[in-house]
Design a protein around this motif. Structure first.
Motif, PDB file in Angstrom:
ATOM      1  N   LEU A 273       0.831  -1.208   0.000  1.00 58.57           N
ATOM      2  CA  LEU A 273       0.000   0.000   0.000  1.00 58.57           C
ATOM      3  C   LEU A 273       0.869   1.263   0.000  1.00 58.57           C
ATOM      4  O   LEU A 273       0.538   2.243  -0.672  1.00 58.57           O
ATOM      5  CB  LEU A 273      -0.962   0.005   1.188  1.00 58.57           C
ATOM      6  CG  LEU A 273      -2.100  -1.016   1.111  1.00 58.57           C
ATOM      7  CD1 LEU A 273      -2.792  -1.155   2.460  1.00 58.57           C
ATOM      8  CD2 LEU A 273      -3.099  -0.631   0.024  1.00 58.57           C
ATOM      9  N   LYS A 274       1.965   1.224   0.729  1.00 60.77           N
ATOM     10  CA  LYS A 274       2.894   2.368   0.703  1.00 60.77           C
ATOM     11  C   LYS A 274       3.466   2.551  -0.700  1.00 60.77           C
ATOM     12  O   LYS A 274       3.592   3.677  -1.183  1.00 60.77           O
ATOM     13  CB  LYS A 274       4.012   2.186   1.720  1.00 60.77           C
ATOM     14  CG  LYS A 274       3.562   2.407   3.144  1.00 60.77           C
ATOM     15  CD  LYS A 274       4.720   2.232   4.106  1.00 60.77           C
ATOM     16  CE  LYS A 274       4.293   2.525   5.519  1.00 60.77           C
ATOM     17  NZ  LYS A 274       5.403   2.381   6.479  1.00 60.77           N
ATOM     18  N   ASP A 275       3.803   1.427  -1.352  1.00 61.75           N
ATOM     19  CA  ASP A 275       4.269   1.505  -2.739  1.00 61.75           C
ATOM     20  C   ASP A 275       3.181   2.103  -3.627  1.00 61.75           C
ATOM     21  O   ASP A 275       3.469   2.891  -4.526  1.00 61.75           O
ATOM     22  CB  ASP A 275       4.635   0.122  -3.279  1.00 61.75           C
ATOM     23  CG  ASP A 275       5.904  -0.442  -2.663  1.00 61.75           C
ATOM     24  OD1 ASP A 275       6.654   0.323  -2.013  1.00 61.75           O
ATOM     25  OD2 ASP A 275       6.140  -1.660  -2.827  1.00 61.75           O
ATOM     26  N   GLY A 276       1.945   1.716  -3.383  1.00 59.52           N
ATOM     27  CA  GLY A 276       0.816   2.223  -4.164  1.00 59.52           C
ATOM     28  C   GLY A 276       0.634   3.723  -4.009  1.00 59.52           C
ATOM     29  O   GLY A 276       0.244   4.412  -4.952  1.00 59.52           O
ATOM     30  N   GLN A 277       0.922   4.237  -2.825  1.00 52.46           N
ATOM     31  CA  GLN A 277       0.841   5.682  -2.620  1.00 52.46           C
ATOM     32  C   GLN A 277       1.802   6.408  -3.547  1.00 52.46           C
ATOM     33  O   GLN A 277       1.481   7.462  -4.075  1.00 52.46           O
ATOM     34  CB  GLN A 277       1.166   6.049  -1.167  1.00 52.46           C
ATOM     35  CG  GLN A 277       0.055   5.759  -0.204  1.00 52.46           C
ATOM     36  CD  GLN A 277       0.440   6.121   1.217  1.00 52.46           C
ATOM     37  OE1 GLN A 277       1.522   5.763   1.698  1.00 52.46           O
ATOM     38  NE2 GLN A 277      -0.440   6.819   1.900  1.00 52.46           N
ATOM     39  N   GLY A 278       2.973   5.837  -3.738  1.00 59.57           N
ATOM     40  CA  GLY A 278       3.974   6.457  -4.598  1.00 59.57           C
ATOM     41  C   GLY A 278       3.794   6.123  -6.067  1.00 59.57           C
ATOM     42  O   GLY A 278       4.477   6.690  -6.914  1.00 59.57           O
ATOM     43  N   ALA A 279       2.886   5.199  -6.372  1.00 63.99           N
ATOM     44  CA  ALA A 279       2.710   4.746  -7.753  1.00 63.99           C
ATOM     45  C   ALA A 279       1.841   5.679  -8.586  1.00 63.99           C
ATOM     46  O   ALA A 279       1.875   5.621  -9.808  1.00 63.99           O
ATOM     47  CB  ALA A 279       2.100   3.344  -7.782  1.00 63.99           C
ATOM     48  N   LEU A 280       1.053   6.514  -7.920  1.00 63.74           N
ATOM     49  CA  LEU A 280       0.182   7.406  -8.695  1.00 63.74           C
ATOM     50  C   LEU A 280       1.039   8.328  -9.544  1.00 63.74           C
ATOM     51  O   LEU A 280       2.072   8.793  -9.088  1.00 63.74           O
ATOM     52  CB  LEU A 280      -0.715   8.201  -7.743  1.00 63.74           C
ATOM     53  CG  LEU A 280      -1.812   7.363  -7.087  1.00 63.74           C
ATOM     54  CD1 LEU A 280      -2.505   8.154  -5.997  1.00 63.74           C
ATOM     55  CD2 LEU A 280      -2.822   6.884  -8.105  1.00 63.74           C
ATOM     56  N   PRO A 281       0.687   8.554 -10.767  1.00 70.45           N
ATOM     57  CA  PRO A 281      -0.600   8.332 -11.433  1.00 70.45           C
ATOM     58  C   PRO A 281      -0.748   6.983 -12.141  1.00 70.45           C
ATOM     59  O   PRO A 281      -1.639   6.812 -12.955  1.00 70.45           O
ATOM     60  CB  PRO A 281      -0.669   9.462 -12.443  1.00 70.45           C
ATOM     61  CG  PRO A 281       0.747   9.701 -12.829  1.00 70.45           C
ATOM     62  CD  PRO A 281       1.566   9.390 -11.598  1.00 70.45           C
ATOM     63  N   ASP A 282       0.067   5.982 -11.820  1.00 72.79           N
ATOM     64  CA  ASP A 282      -0.047   4.655 -12.429  1.00 72.79           C
ATOM     65  C   ASP A 282      -1.208   3.913 -11.759  1.00 72.79           C
ATOM     66  O   ASP A 282      -1.023   3.207 -10.769  1.00 72.79           O
ATOM     67  CB  ASP A 282       1.269   3.897 -12.269  1.00 72.79           C
ATOM     68  CG  ASP A 282       1.240   2.505 -12.884  1.00 72.79           C
ATOM     69  OD1 ASP A 282       0.176   2.083 -13.376  1.00 72.79           O
ATOM     70  OD2 ASP A 282       2.285   1.844 -12.851  1.00 72.79           O
ATOM     71  N   PHE A 283      -2.411   4.077 -12.337  1.00 74.81           N
ATOM     72  CA  PHE A 283      -3.600   3.496 -11.714  1.00 74.81           C
ATOM     73  C   PHE A 283      -3.530   1.979 -11.666  1.00 74.81           C
ATOM     74  O   PHE A 283      -4.011   1.362 -10.701  1.00 74.81           O
ATOM     75  CB  PHE A 283      -4.888   3.929 -12.430  1.00 74.81           C
ATOM     76  CG  PHE A 283      -6.120   3.383 -11.770  1.00 74.81           C
ATOM     77  CD1 PHE A 283      -6.616   3.952 -10.611  1.00 74.81           C
ATOM     78  CD2 PHE A 283      -6.769   2.274 -12.297  1.00 74.81           C
ATOM     79  CE1 PHE A 283      -7.732   3.429  -9.971  1.00 74.81           C
ATOM     80  CE2 PHE A 283      -7.892   1.738 -11.668  1.00 74.81           C
ATOM     81  CZ  PHE A 283      -8.375   2.326 -10.506  1.00 74.81           C
ATOM     82  N   ALA A 284      -2.940   1.346 -12.650  1.00 73.38           N
ATOM     83  CA  ALA A 284      -2.865  -0.119 -12.661  1.00 73.38           C
ATOM     84  C   ALA A 284      -2.105  -0.624 -11.430  1.00 73.38           C
ATOM     85  O   ALA A 284      -2.540  -1.565 -10.761  1.00 73.38           O
ATOM     86  CB  ALA A 284      -2.214  -0.615 -13.947  1.00 73.38           C
ATOM     87  N   ARG A 285      -0.979  -0.005 -11.139  1.00 73.49           N
ATOM     88  CA  ARG A 285      -0.200  -0.409  -9.952  1.00 73.49           C
ATOM     89  C   ARG A 285      -0.956  -0.078  -8.678  1.00 73.49           C
ATOM     90  O   ARG A 285      -0.992  -0.863  -7.731  1.00 73.49           O
ATOM     91  CB  ARG A 285       1.167   0.283  -9.973  1.00 73.49           C
ATOM     92  CG  ARG A 285       2.022  -0.014  -8.773  1.00 73.49           C
ATOM     93  CD  ARG A 285       2.481  -1.468  -8.750  1.00 73.49           C
ATOM     94  NE  ARG A 285       3.295  -1.707  -7.568  1.00 73.49           N
ATOM     95  CZ  ARG A 285       3.220  -2.779  -6.814  1.00 73.49           C
ATOM     96  NH1 ARG A 285       2.394  -3.747  -7.122  1.00 73.49           N
ATOM     97  NH2 ARG A 285       3.973  -2.917  -5.758  1.00 73.49           N
ATOM     98  N   TYR A 286      -1.548   1.094  -8.623  1.00 75.63           N
ATOM     99  CA  TYR A 286      -2.349   1.536  -7.472  1.00 75.63           C
ATOM    100  C   TYR A 286      -3.459   0.518  -7.198  1.00 75.63           C
ATOM    101  O   TYR A 286      -3.635   0.062  -6.069  1.00 75.63           O
ATOM    102  CB  TYR A 286      -2.918   2.927  -7.798  1.00 75.63           C
ATOM    103  CG  TYR A 286      -3.875   3.518  -6.796  1.00 75.63           C
ATOM    104  CD1 TYR A 286      -3.403   4.251  -5.712  1.00 75.63           C
ATOM    105  CD2 TYR A 286      -5.251   3.389  -6.952  1.00 75.63           C
ATOM    106  CE1 TYR A 286      -4.273   4.831  -4.809  1.00 75.63           C
ATOM    107  CE2 TYR A 286      -6.128   3.960  -6.056  1.00 75.63           C
ATOM    108  CZ  TYR A 286      -5.636   4.674  -4.981  1.00 75.63           C
ATOM    109  OH  TYR A 286      -6.502   5.255  -4.084  1.00 75.63           O
ATOM    110  N   ALA A 287      -4.180   0.132  -8.236  1.00 76.30           N
ATOM    111  CA  ALA A 287      -5.289  -0.817  -8.085  1.00 76.30           C
ATOM    112  C   ALA A 287      -4.787  -2.200  -7.701  1.00 76.30           C
ATOM    113  O   ALA A 287      -5.432  -2.916  -6.924  1.00 76.30           O
ATOM    114  CB  ALA A 287      -6.104  -0.881  -9.371  1.00 76.30           C
ATOM    115  N   GLU A 288      -3.626  -2.587  -8.209  1.00 75.56           N
ATOM    116  CA  GLU A 288      -3.057  -3.902  -7.899  1.00 75.56           C
ATOM    117  C   GLU A 288      -2.790  -4.053  -6.403  1.00 75.56           C
ATOM    118  O   GLU A 288      -3.115  -5.083  -5.809  1.00 75.56           O
ATOM    119  CB  GLU A 288      -1.763  -4.091  -8.692  1.00 75.56           C
ATOM    120  CG  GLU A 288      -1.060  -5.391  -8.455  1.00 75.56           C
ATOM    121  CD  GLU A 288       0.270  -5.479  -9.203  1.00 75.56           C
ATOM    122  OE1 GLU A 288       1.080  -6.328  -8.818  1.00 75.56           O
ATOM    123  OE2 GLU A 288       0.496  -4.698 -10.152  1.00 75.56           O
TER     124      GLU A 288
END
Length: 127
Positions: free
Chosen positions: A35-50
């Motif tokens: 989830l911390k990685d996902g916070q930094g992944a935006l604007p990559d929605f695919a990674r965020y959603a994963e």
């Protein structure tokens, strides 16, 4: 036995040697990292959603276990965790509909608190 075989064997023994509480805490720790990685992944929605889907899958496992007729947790604790799992589900829906790192922070905080509780040594009489 080569190094890869040795590592696999160690991992197998390590899983058997851990308590269910430790395994659940480790799964929550992994979800927190993702989830911390996902916070930094935006604007990559695919990674965020994963990463959100991983967390959602973990909580679905908790929900199934909590809903099982043979669940051995005290009823009040089980009910509180069921309510928390429903909140996580709602927060997940919000996070997927509005990609924002702040929504993930709510999930991170919940996971962290539960993880810390699982790592604590249970008191006598606790499940």
């Amino acid at each position: 036995m080569n190094r890869a075989d040795a590592l696999r064997a160690y991992a197998q023994v390590s899983l058997v040697a851990r308590s269910p509480r430790e395994l659940e805490a480790e799964a929550l720790a992994k979800a927190i990292r993702l989830l911390k990685d996902g916070q930094g992944a935006l604007p990559d929605f695919a990674r965020y959603a994963e990463v959100i889907r991983f967390n959602q899958s973990l909580w679905n496992i908790f929900l199934r276990d909590l809903s099982a007729p043979d669940n051995s947790l005290p009823p009040a604790l089980r009910d509180n965790l069921l309510q928390l799992s429903l909140f996580v589900n709602r927060q997940t829906t919000i996070a997927l509909g509005d990609p924002n790192g702040e929504h993930l922070q709510v999930l991170i905080d919940i996971n962290r608190q539960l993880m810390e509780g699982l790592y604590e040594k249970p008191r006598a009489g606790d499940a």
